[in-house]
Enzyme design. Structure first.
Site, PDB file in Angstrom:
ATOM      1  N   TYR A   1       4.299  12.997  -5.560  1.00 14.00           N
ATOM      2  CA  TYR A   1       4.104  13.325  -4.045  1.00 14.00           C
ATOM      3  C   TYR A   1       2.695  14.085  -4.087  1.00 14.00           C
ATOM      4  CZ  TYR A   1       6.307  17.691  -6.046  1.00 14.00           C
ATOM      5  OH  TYR A   1       6.485  18.800  -6.716  1.00 14.00           O
TER       6      TYR A   1
ATOM      7  N   LYS B   1       4.524  17.644   2.210  1.00 15.07           N
ATOM      8  CA  LYS B   1       4.656  17.065   0.930  1.00 15.07           C
ATOM      9  C   LYS B   1       5.059  15.469   1.445  1.00 15.07           C
ATOM     10  CE  LYS B   1       6.429  20.767  -1.696  1.00 15.07           C
ATOM     11  NZ  LYS B   1       7.629  21.241  -2.755  1.00 15.07           N
TER      12      LYS B   1
ATOM     13  N   GLN C   1      -3.627  17.459  -3.342  1.00 13.37           N
ATOM     14  CA  GLN C   1      -3.120  17.465  -4.837  1.00 13.37           C
ATOM     15  C   GLN C   1      -2.117  16.481  -4.855  1.00 13.37           C
ATOM     16  OE1 GLN C   1      -2.119  21.589  -6.071  1.00 13.37           O
ATOM     17  NE2 GLN C   1      -0.186  20.723  -6.981  1.00 13.37           N
ATOM     18  N   ASP C   2      -1.969  15.508  -6.002  1.00 16.49           N
ATOM     19  CA  ASP C   2      -0.835  14.809  -6.305  1.00 16.49           C
ATOM     20  C   ASP C   2      -0.143  15.433  -7.518  1.00 16.49           C
ATOM     21  OD1 ASP C   2      -1.633  12.973  -4.561  1.00 16.49           O
ATOM     22  OD2 ASP C   2      -2.379  11.382  -5.823  1.00 16.49           O
TER      23      ASP C   2
ATOM     24  N   LYS D   1      14.719  29.521 -12.183  1.00 15.46           N
ATOM     25  CA  LYS D   1      14.350  29.962 -10.884  1.00 15.46           C
ATOM     26  C   LYS D   1      15.465  29.353  -9.732  1.00 15.46           C
ATOM     27  CE  LYS D   1      10.789  28.603  -7.816  1.00 15.46           C
ATOM     28  NZ  LYS D   1       9.449  27.561  -7.535  1.00 15.46           N
ATOM     29  N   ASP D   2      15.742  28.196  -9.974  1.00 12.25           N
ATOM     30  CA  ASP D   2      16.476  27.433  -8.620  1.00 12.25           C
ATOM     31  C   ASP D   2      17.874  28.302  -8.838  1.00 12.25           C
ATOM     32  OD1 ASP D   2      14.477  26.197  -7.845  1.00 12.25           O
ATOM     33  OD2 ASP D   2      14.986  24.264  -8.986  1.00 12.25           O
TER      34      ASP D   2
ATOM     35  N   HIS E   1      12.483  24.197  -2.431  1.00 16.39           N
ATOM     36  CA  HIS E   1      11.019  24.862  -2.706  1.00 16.39           C
ATOM     37  C   HIS E   1      10.153  24.696  -1.532  1.00 16.39           C
ATOM     38  CE1 HIS E   1      11.748  23.457  -7.389  1.00 16.39           C
ATOM     39  NE2 HIS E   1      12.421  24.618  -6.899  1.00 16.39           N
TER      40      HIS E   1
ATOM     41  N   GLU F   1       0.967  -1.198   0.247  1.00 16.84           N
ATOM     42  CA  GLU F   1       0.002  -0.102  -0.093  1.00 16.84           C
ATOM     43  C   GLU F   1       0.867   1.219  -0.007  1.00 16.84           C
ATOM     44  OE1 GLU F   1      -2.314  -0.128   3.480  1.00 16.84           O
ATOM     45  OE2 GLU F   1      -3.961  -0.996   2.286  1.00 16.84           O
TER      46      GLU F   1
END
Length: 183
Positions: free
Chosen positions: A133, A73, A48-49, A169-170, A63, A29
């Site tokens: 996630y 998360k 949200q996935d 961005k990163d 992030h 599972e």
């Protein structure tokens, strides 16, 4: 399902499902709300996935999403391997700026619970990696933030000899001391 807090950040948990494996294959599972709540000692609703695919040497992060919609998360790798990291970004915490990391892979089947108030990032260790996630809040672009992956004050010991592949961005993310973080 069982969870073990990481030594340097006990709020961040390694979550392991009970795996049944024999000559036919594998069954477990990957998600059970009751077992997860019992394992970490708190109940969260996931809304949200997310699905992320990256090539070798990609580094995504660090992030996070600010209040009033911070995201927790639950991260797992379904193919490949990554070095997964969480950083405490709660200024009121005595662990502010501390990090913890571990390998998540399709073979070890571990998951990492990164609660709200922590930044998250990962570096791909295999030829490619696919992560799934769950998040506890919907994505809100105006609250989305990042911290520089190689901030010397955090000092994450990322694996890999070459420079990682980063998003714009990163690459432009601020250091922790200049970032907008949690109180």
């Amino acid at each position: 399902m069982r969870a073990t807090g990481l030594e340097t950040l006990p709020e961040v948990d390694v979550v392991e499902a009970k795996v049944f494996e024999d000559e036919r294959g594998v069954f477990y599972e990957s998600w059970n709300s009751r077992a997860f709540a019992e394992a970490i000692g708190e109940r969260y609703e996931f809304v949200q996935d997310n699905h992320s695919e990256s090539v070798a040497n990609v580094l995504r992060g660090l992030h996070y999403q600010l209040p009033p919609h911070p995201q927790g998360k639950l991260v797992r790798v379904v193919s490949g391997a990554v070095y997964d990291v969480a950083v405490d970004i709660r200024r009121s915490s005595h662990r502010f700026g501390r990090w913890a990391g571990l390998e998540l892979s399709e073979t070890n089947r571990r998951m990492l619970w990164v609660p709200p108030g922590f930044a998250h990032g990962f570096r791909v260790l295999s030829d490619s990696a696919t992560l799934l996630y769950k998040t506890t809040a919907h994505y809100v672009p105006k609250l989305d933030r990042a911290i520089r992956w190689n901030d010397p004050e955090i000092g994450i010991d990322w694996p890999g000899d070459e420079s990682p592949i980063l998003s714009d961005k990163d690459a432009a993310a601020p250091r922790l001391r200049d970032a907008e973080v949690f109180p």
